[in-house]
Design a protein around this motif. Structure first.
Motif, mmCIF file in Angstrom:
data_model
loop_
_atom_site.group_PDB
_atom_site.id
_atom_site.type_symbol
_atom_site.label_atom_id
_atom_site.label_comp_id
_atom_site.label_asym_id
_atom_site.label_seq_id
_atom_site.Cartn_x
_atom_site.Cartn_y
_atom_site.Cartn_z
ATOM 1 N N LEU A 129 0.715 -1.214 -0.029
ATOM 2 C CA LEU A 129 0.099 -0.012 0.068
ATOM 3 C C LEU A 129 0.945 1.156 -0.173
ATOM 4 O O LEU A 129 0.473 2.218 -0.603
ATOM 5 C CB LEU A 129 -0.939 -0.017 1.246
ATOM 6 N N LYS A 130 1.869 1.462 0.647
ATOM 7 C CA LYS A 130 2.896 2.481 0.430
ATOM 8 C C LYS A 130 3.242 2.736 -0.502
ATOM 9 O O LYS A 130 3.353 3.993 -1.154
ATOM 10 C CB LYS A 130 4.004 2.173 1.677
ATOM 11 N N GLU A 160 0.448 3.927 -2.659
ATOM 12 C CA GLU A 160 0.196 5.333 -2.386
ATOM 13 C C GLU A 160 1.138 6.405 -2.807
ATOM 14 O O GLU A 160 0.629 7.490 -3.277
ATOM 15 C CB GLU A 160 0.088 5.488 -0.743
ATOM 16 N N GLN A 198 -5.411 5.285 -1.576
ATOM 17 C CA GLN A 198 -5.462 6.245 -0.644
ATOM 18 C C GLN A 198 -5.976 5.553 1.027
ATOM 19 O O GLN A 198 -6.662 4.730 0.571
ATOM 20 C CB GLN A 198 -6.077 7.300 -0.708
ATOM 21 N N ARG A 199 -5.433 6.000 2.074
ATOM 22 C CA ARG A 199 -6.112 5.395 3.240
ATOM 23 C C ARG A 199 -6.774 6.671 3.776
ATOM 24 O O ARG A 199 -6.329 7.770 3.757
ATOM 25 C CB ARG A 199 -4.996 4.883 4.122
ATOM 26 N N VAL A 210 -9.052 1.473 2.992
ATOM 27 C CA VAL A 210 -8.214 1.624 1.848
ATOM 28 C C VAL A 210 -9.103 1.796 0.651
ATOM 29 O O VAL A 210 -9.797 0.904 0.363
ATOM 30 C CB VAL A 210 -7.261 0.328 1.635
ATOM 31 N N THR A 264 -7.894 5.604 -5.753
ATOM 32 C CA THR A 264 -8.100 7.145 -6.280
ATOM 33 C C THR A 264 -8.406 7.006 -7.540
ATOM 34 O O THR A 264 -8.431 6.080 -8.519
ATOM 35 C CB THR A 264 -6.394 7.660 -6.082
#
Length: 163
Positions: A81-82, A85, A91-92, A104, A107
């Motif tokens: 996820l990092k 992102e 996005q969180r 989560v 976008t």
């Protein structure tokens, strides 16, 4: 069944099981390599985007639900996820029902990237499965679900003493 027949059967069964799990290992490695080389995306990134693109979760899903759905650890998912992102694809967001939890979500750039990949995914699937009939694909899905369920239920008695 005599002891000799049972031993031969056990050895044959073990050999078949060993071959099956080795093939699953090979398929996973080939998938990883081909995804990266042909699609420019790792299978885990593909899986995360696919999970988040489903119509009923377009507004996002909890981190825990996503780990459960994908069958990955929290640590592995966090690292993926990092990167997603950083690339602006997910996005969180703070959960509106529980301010302590984060969901989560993909976008708009993530949805665009996902849509752009669809033709390549379709061709990728077609080439990978062109020697397998539709019915056999459905059967394979069913059988792999059974293997996955079996894996989830494994509890070896002496697992902790072997390490």
């Amino acid at each position: 069944m005599s002891d000799a027949l049972q031993k031969n059967y056990d050895q044959s069964l073990y050999a078949a099981h060993n071959r099956l799990f080795f093939r699953l290992f090979q398929v996973g490695n080939t998938l990883d390599r081909k995804c990266s080389n042909e699609l420019g995306i790792s299978p885990v990134h593909w899986a995360v985007l696919g999970a988040l693109s489903r119509p009923h979760v377009t507004s996002g899903m909890s981190f825990s639900d996503l780990t459960e759905y994908l069958g990955v650890s929290r640590q592995n998912l966090d690292a993926v996820l990092k990167r997603l992102e950083r690339d602006g694809l997910v996005q969180r967001i703070i959960d509106e029902h529980d301010r302590r939890a984060k969901n989560v979500a993909m976008t708009s750039d993530g949805f665009q990237a996902w849509d752009k990949l669809q033709d390549n995914f379709f061709n990728f699937y077609g080439q990978a499965l062109n020697k397998i009939s539709f019915d056999d694909v459905v059967t394979l899905i069913h059988l792999l679900n059974k293997v996955n369920d079996g894996l989830k239920n494994i509890q070896l008695e002496n697992a902790s003493s072997d390490h």
